[in-house]
Structure formats: structure tokens, C-alpha cells
Design an enzyme around this catalytic site. Structure first.
Site, PDB file in Angstrom:
ATOM      1  N   TYR A  16      -2.277 -10.502  -4.472  1.00  0.00           N
ATOM      2  CA  TYR A  16      -2.746 -10.126  -5.809  1.00  0.00           C
ATOM      3  C   TYR A  16      -3.030 -11.327  -6.703  1.00  0.00           C
ATOM      4  O   TYR A  16      -3.474 -11.172  -7.840  1.00  0.00           O
ATOM      5  CB  TYR A  16      -1.704  -9.243  -6.507  1.00  0.00           C
ATOM      6  CG  TYR A  16      -1.458  -7.933  -5.811  1.00  0.00           C
ATOM      7  CD1 TYR A  16      -2.414  -6.918  -5.839  1.00  0.00           C
ATOM      8  CD2 TYR A  16      -0.268  -7.705  -5.134  1.00  0.00           C
ATOM      9  CE1 TYR A  16      -2.187  -5.711  -5.196  1.00  0.00           C
ATOM     10  CE2 TYR A  16      -0.030  -6.492  -4.492  1.00  0.00           C
ATOM     11  CZ  TYR A  16      -0.999  -5.506  -4.535  1.00  0.00           C
ATOM     12  OH  TYR A  16      -0.772  -4.313  -3.898  1.00  0.00           O
ATOM     13  N   HIS A  21      -6.300  -7.694 -12.211  1.00  0.00           N
ATOM     14  CA  HIS A  21      -5.105  -7.022 -12.735  1.00  0.00           C
ATOM     15  C   HIS A  21      -3.976  -8.021 -12.999  1.00  0.00           C
ATOM     16  O   HIS A  21      -3.001  -7.690 -13.662  1.00  0.00           O
ATOM     17  CB  HIS A  21      -4.642  -5.963 -11.734  1.00  0.00           C
ATOM     18  CG  HIS A  21      -4.290  -4.650 -12.351  1.00  0.00           C
ATOM     19  ND1 HIS A  21      -4.651  -4.267 -13.618  1.00  0.00           N
ATOM     20  CD2 HIS A  21      -3.595  -3.591 -11.838  1.00  0.00           C
ATOM     21  CE1 HIS A  21      -4.183  -3.047 -13.864  1.00  0.00           C
ATOM     22  NE2 HIS A  21      -3.543  -2.617 -12.807  1.00  0.00           N
ATOM     23  N   PHE A  65       5.915  -4.240  -9.862  1.00  0.00           N
ATOM     24  CA  PHE A  65       4.561  -3.725  -9.725  1.00  0.00           C
ATOM     25  C   PHE A  65       4.148  -3.082 -11.053  1.00  0.00           C
ATOM     26  O   PHE A  65       4.970  -2.645 -11.835  1.00  0.00           O
ATOM     27  CB  PHE A  65       4.371  -2.773  -8.522  1.00  0.00           C
ATOM     28  CG  PHE A  65       4.360  -3.524  -7.236  1.00  0.00           C
ATOM     29  CD1 PHE A  65       3.207  -4.140  -6.783  1.00  0.00           C
ATOM     30  CD2 PHE A  65       5.524  -3.681  -6.501  1.00  0.00           C
ATOM     31  CE1 PHE A  65       3.204  -4.884  -5.609  1.00  0.00           C
ATOM     32  CE2 PHE A  65       5.532  -4.412  -5.323  1.00  0.00           C
ATOM     33  CZ  PHE A  65       4.366  -5.019  -4.890  1.00  0.00           C
ATOM     34  N   ASN A  67       2.837  -0.388 -12.349  1.00  0.00           N
ATOM     35  CA  ASN A  67       3.118   0.938 -12.885  1.00  0.00           C
ATOM     36  C   ASN A  67       4.563   1.118 -13.338  1.00  0.00           C
ATOM     37  O   ASN A  67       4.885   2.132 -13.962  1.00  0.00           O
ATOM     38  CB  ASN A  67       2.769   2.016 -11.850  1.00  0.00           C
ATOM     39  CG  ASN A  67       1.298   1.993 -11.496  1.00  0.00           C
ATOM     40  OD1 ASN A  67       0.514   1.247 -12.078  1.00  0.00           O
ATOM     41  ND2 ASN A  67       0.913   2.804 -10.546  1.00  0.00           N
ATOM     42  N   ASP A  92      -4.574  -7.146 -18.678  1.00  0.00           N
ATOM     43  CA  ASP A  92      -6.020  -7.108 -18.481  1.00  0.00           C
ATOM     44  C   ASP A  92      -6.560  -5.847 -19.154  1.00  0.00           C
ATOM     45  O   ASP A  92      -5.820  -4.887 -19.366  1.00  0.00           O
ATOM     46  CB  ASP A  92      -6.325  -7.084 -16.982  1.00  0.00           C
ATOM     47  CG  ASP A  92      -5.694  -5.900 -16.279  1.00  0.00           C
ATOM     48  OD1 ASP A  92      -6.423  -4.965 -15.906  1.00  0.00           O
ATOM     49  OD2 ASP A  92      -4.456  -5.890 -16.108  1.00  0.00           O
ATOM     50  N   ASN A 113      -1.986   1.344 -16.875  1.00  0.00           N
ATOM     51  CA  ASN A 113      -0.734   1.878 -16.334  1.00  0.00           C
ATOM     52  C   ASN A 113       0.490   1.042 -16.696  1.00  0.00           C
ATOM     53  O   ASN A 113       1.570   1.578 -16.917  1.00  0.00           O
ATOM     54  CB  ASN A 113      -0.824   2.019 -14.812  1.00  0.00           C
ATOM     55  CG  ASN A 113      -1.821   3.089 -14.412  1.00  0.00           C
ATOM     56  OD1 ASN A 113      -2.106   4.006 -15.170  1.00  0.00           O
ATOM     57  ND2 ASN A 113      -2.358   2.967 -13.221  1.00  0.00           N
TER      58      ASN A 113
END
Length: 190
Positions: A16, A21, A65, A67, A92, A113
Site C-alpha cells: 500500500y 489511500h 487498516f 476502516n 485522502d 471510511n
């Protein structure tokens, strides 16, 4: 001593690292580098500490993470007994063009989220810096877009905003939210 929590949102893991994100992580990495501090793997996140003119600043890159970002934010606010108004969350935002940014004292999660989960746990009354990543994707492809990697050209457009974001963090800690918004929001319009 006044304490501040600066949280950059993203997802942990090398896969990632340069995704849209993870723009919040990128801002925190740039800030930590400038301040000469490094992150350590702690509960719910990578955490670094620094100080600016006698004010203690905690930098948080949640490892929950995206969420579940609220778990990390709530834990570190409580652990260090930091007032929510001294929390700045950097995320973001697909609603802003690449390289644009917007600083707000509070508000909705805008469908993000990570911000949504933070809001569930601590409410929506906390400062946030939204970094534009653009929305040049076909309908239904938002997840692929936000988890997509920045190109070299994208990074050239984004880097000046990351540099400004480093100064926004300093101003937020030293001058407060209102002065920082007045000074920087006009620079964030693209």
C-alpha cells in the site's frame, strides 16, 4: 505540557506504500523526516514523538487498516490524555483534485471510511486535513483508484501539497486551527 496527536490515515504494508489511500501516511513520513524523528511499532499503530517549541506532538500511522482507524485514534487520545481539538487527522479525498487540500475544524466524513470510523467512535468534532487525490476513474472503480499507486507525474503534482501539509501541522500546533485555516486554505485550491 500541551500535547497534540497528528494522525495520518493509510493502510499498513509495503503493497500500500505509494497508493492514493496512503496519502496521510506520506504526509506524516515527510513531517517525521523534517523533525528528525522515527516511527516505532506500538499499540494500534506506528508512533513517533517530537516537540515544537515546548509542545509535545505524537504522530500516529494506524496499523488497524483504514476502516478501523478510529480504534487507534481513540486509544492514543485516551492514553496520552489529548483533547480532541488537538487532534489533526490527515486523509485522502477523491472530491478534491490532485494536489488540492482543505483544512476543516469539523464536519462529515465525506464518505471516507477511515474518517467514518473515527466519527463513530469520537464524533465529528475534530480537525482534519483532506488531501486531494482526484477522481479520474470510471463509475464503480473508486476502490481500485484509491488503492492504486501514484505515478511519477502524480507525485510531482502531489509533492508541493505534502510540503505545505508539513507546514500546516507546525502551524496547527503553534498557532491553532483558525489561524492555520485562514493562512493555508487559500493555497489548497486547485
Amino acid at each position: 505540557m500541551d500535547k497534540y496527536l497528528i494522525c495520518g490515515l493509510g493502510n499498513p504494508g509495503d503493497e500500500y506504500a505509494r497508493t492514493r489511500h496512503n496519502t496521510g501516511f506520506m504526509v506524516l513520513d515527510a513531517f517525521a523526516k523534517e523533525m528528525g524523528t522515527t516511527f516505532q511499532d506500538k499499540r494500534y499503530g506506528f508512533v513517533a514523538e517530537t516537540s515544537i517549541k515546548g509542545r509535545k506532538v505524537f504522530l500516529l500511522k494506524p496499523t488497524t487498516f483504514m476502516n478501523l482507524s478510529g480504534n487507534a485514534v481513540r486509544y492514543w487520545l485516551n492514553k496520552e490524555n489529548i483533547d480532541q481539538k488537538r487532534l489533526l487527522v490527515i486523509s485522502d479525498d477523491v472530491a478534491l483534485p490532485l494536489g488540492a487540500f482543505r483544512l476543516k475544524a469539523n464536519g462529515s466524513n465525506g464518505g471516507h471510511n477511515g474518517l467514518g470510523h473515527i466519527q463513530q467512535l469520537i464524533g465529528q468534532d475534530y480537525p482534519r486535513l483532506r488531501m486531494g487525490i482526484g477522481n479520474d476513474y470510471p463509475k464503480g472503480a473508486q476502490i481500485d483508484w484509491v488503492l492504486g499507486q501514484y505515478s511519477e507525474d502524480d507525485m510531482k503534482q502531489l509533492q508541493p501539497s505534502i510540503d505545505i501539509a508539513v507546514n500546516i501541522i507546525k502551524s496547527f500546533v503553534l498557532a491553532g486551527m483558525d489561524i492555520t485555516m485562514n493562512q493555508f486554505n487559500k493555497l489548497g485550491k486547485k
